[in-house]
Scaffold this active site. Sequence first.
Site, PDB file in Angstrom:
ATOM      1  N   ASN A 240       0.834  -1.204   0.000  1.00 39.21           N
ATOM      2  CA  ASN A 240       0.000   0.000   0.000  1.00 39.21           C
ATOM      3  C   ASN A 240       0.870   1.256   0.000  1.00 39.21           C
ATOM      4  O   ASN A 240       1.960   1.278   0.575  1.00 39.21           O
ATOM      5  CB  ASN A 240      -1.019   0.012   1.146  1.00 39.21           C
ATOM      6  CG  ASN A 240      -0.432  -0.133   2.530  1.00 39.21           C
ATOM      7  OD1 ASN A 240       0.569  -0.800   2.724  1.00 39.21           O
ATOM      8  ND2 ASN A 240      -1.068   0.494   3.501  1.00 39.21           N
TER       9      ASN A 240
ATOM     10  N   GLU B 162       0.195   5.204   0.761  1.00 38.27           N
ATOM     11  CA  GLU B 162      -0.771   6.203   1.228  1.00 38.27           C
ATOM     12  C   GLU B 162      -0.431   7.592   0.712  1.00 38.27           C
ATOM     13  O   GLU B 162       0.638   7.830   0.135  1.00 38.27           O
ATOM     14  CB  GLU B 162      -0.821   6.195   2.764  1.00 38.27           C
ATOM     15  CG  GLU B 162      -1.367   4.881   3.301  1.00 38.27           C
ATOM     16  CD  GLU B 162      -1.550   4.886   4.809  1.00 38.27           C
ATOM     17  OE1 GLU B 162      -0.967   5.736   5.516  1.00 38.27           O
ATOM     18  OE2 GLU B 162      -2.293   4.013   5.285  1.00 38.27           O
TER      19      GLU B 162
ATOM     20  N   CYS C 178      -4.101   0.701  -2.541  1.00 31.48           N
ATOM     21  CA  CYS C 178      -4.011  -0.533  -1.764  1.00 31.48           C
ATOM     22  C   CYS C 178      -2.924  -1.450  -2.324  1.00 31.48           C
ATOM     23  O   CYS C 178      -2.555  -1.352  -3.501  1.00 31.48           O
ATOM     24  CB  CYS C 178      -5.333  -1.277  -1.815  1.00 31.48           C
ATOM     25  SG  CYS C 178      -6.708  -0.471  -0.988  1.00 31.48           S
TER      26      CYS C 178
ATOM     27  N   GLU D  17      -3.126  -4.599  -3.106  1.00 34.46           N
ATOM     28  CA  GLU D  17      -3.614  -5.448  -4.191  1.00 34.46           C
ATOM     29  C   GLU D  17      -3.607  -4.682  -5.519  1.00 34.46           C
ATOM     30  O   GLU D  17      -3.211  -5.207  -6.562  1.00 34.46           O
ATOM     31  CB  GLU D  17      -5.048  -5.925  -3.896  1.00 34.46           C
ATOM     32  CG  GLU D  17      -5.181  -6.747  -2.622  1.00 34.46           C
ATOM     33  CD  GLU D  17      -5.525  -5.899  -1.405  1.00 34.46           C
ATOM     34  OE1 GLU D  17      -4.972  -4.787  -1.237  1.00 34.46           O
ATOM     35  OE2 GLU D  17      -6.355  -6.366  -0.597  1.00 34.46           O
TER      36      GLU D  17
ATOM     37  N   CYS E 287     -10.368  -4.923   0.411  1.00 35.06           N
ATOM     38  CA  CYS E 287     -11.478  -3.966   0.507  1.00 35.06           C
ATOM     39  C   CYS E 287     -12.377  -4.102  -0.731  1.00 35.06           C
ATOM     40  O   CYS E 287     -12.043  -4.790  -1.698  1.00 35.06           O
ATOM     41  CB  CYS E 287     -10.948  -2.545   0.651  1.00 35.06           C
ATOM     42  SG  CYS E 287     -10.318  -1.815  -0.881  1.00 35.06           S
TER      43      CYS E 287
ATOM     44  N   CYS F   2     -10.728  -3.200  -4.039  1.00 33.02           N
ATOM     45  CA  CYS F   2      -9.771  -4.219  -4.480  1.00 33.02           C
ATOM     46  C   CYS F   2     -10.475  -5.454  -5.001  1.00 33.02           C
ATOM     47  O   CYS F   2      -9.997  -6.100  -5.940  1.00 33.02           O
ATOM     48  CB  CYS F   2      -8.820  -4.585  -3.355  1.00 33.02           C
ATOM     49  SG  CYS F   2      -7.563  -3.320  -3.095  1.00 33.02           S
TER      50      CYS F   2
HETATM   51 ZN   LIG Z   1      -8.148  -2.259  -1.208  1.00 38.89          ZN
END
Ligand SMILES: [Zn+2]
Length: 144
Positions: free
Chosen positions: A55, A57, A66, A68, A101, A104
């Site tokens: 990830n 940010e 993210c 993924e 999430c 993703c």
């Molecule tokens: Zn995600």
Amino acid sequence: MSTTPEDRSGLSTETIAELHKQAVAVAGQAYAPYSNFRVGAALLLATGEIVIGCNVENASYRLTTCAEQSAIATAVSQYGPTIKLRAVAVANLNGTASQPCGACRQTILEFSTPETWIFYPAEDGTIAVTSMSEMLPAGFHLAH
Ligand SMILES: [Zn+2]
């Protein structure tokens, strides 16, 4: 009688362990100064290559990428637009259960087949496995 991740996915214990190891390792590269939630993803492509991502940010928060999605962007960049995912392993360094999430899930779906399996840290500390159809039963598809 329980169904093991190996039984469900058809992947070997060694392959699952290798994906998990690489997901944990790349989580150490995460740029997560805001949440401190450090996530890694390791993709197993249908062709056998493993591609990793973490990830990344951003101060604006909503621009966070993210793990993924980072891995999938890398996989397409390295291997082209026809990649298919055999498996996705996600891990974090925070010792918490977490599945991909919603965003993703949709991103993974784009490169999935009925043989795509998702491995993630479960509540009990083990590695759990799920299918795309279980994880995103009503995913969005656009004919092309
Ligand atoms: Zn995600």
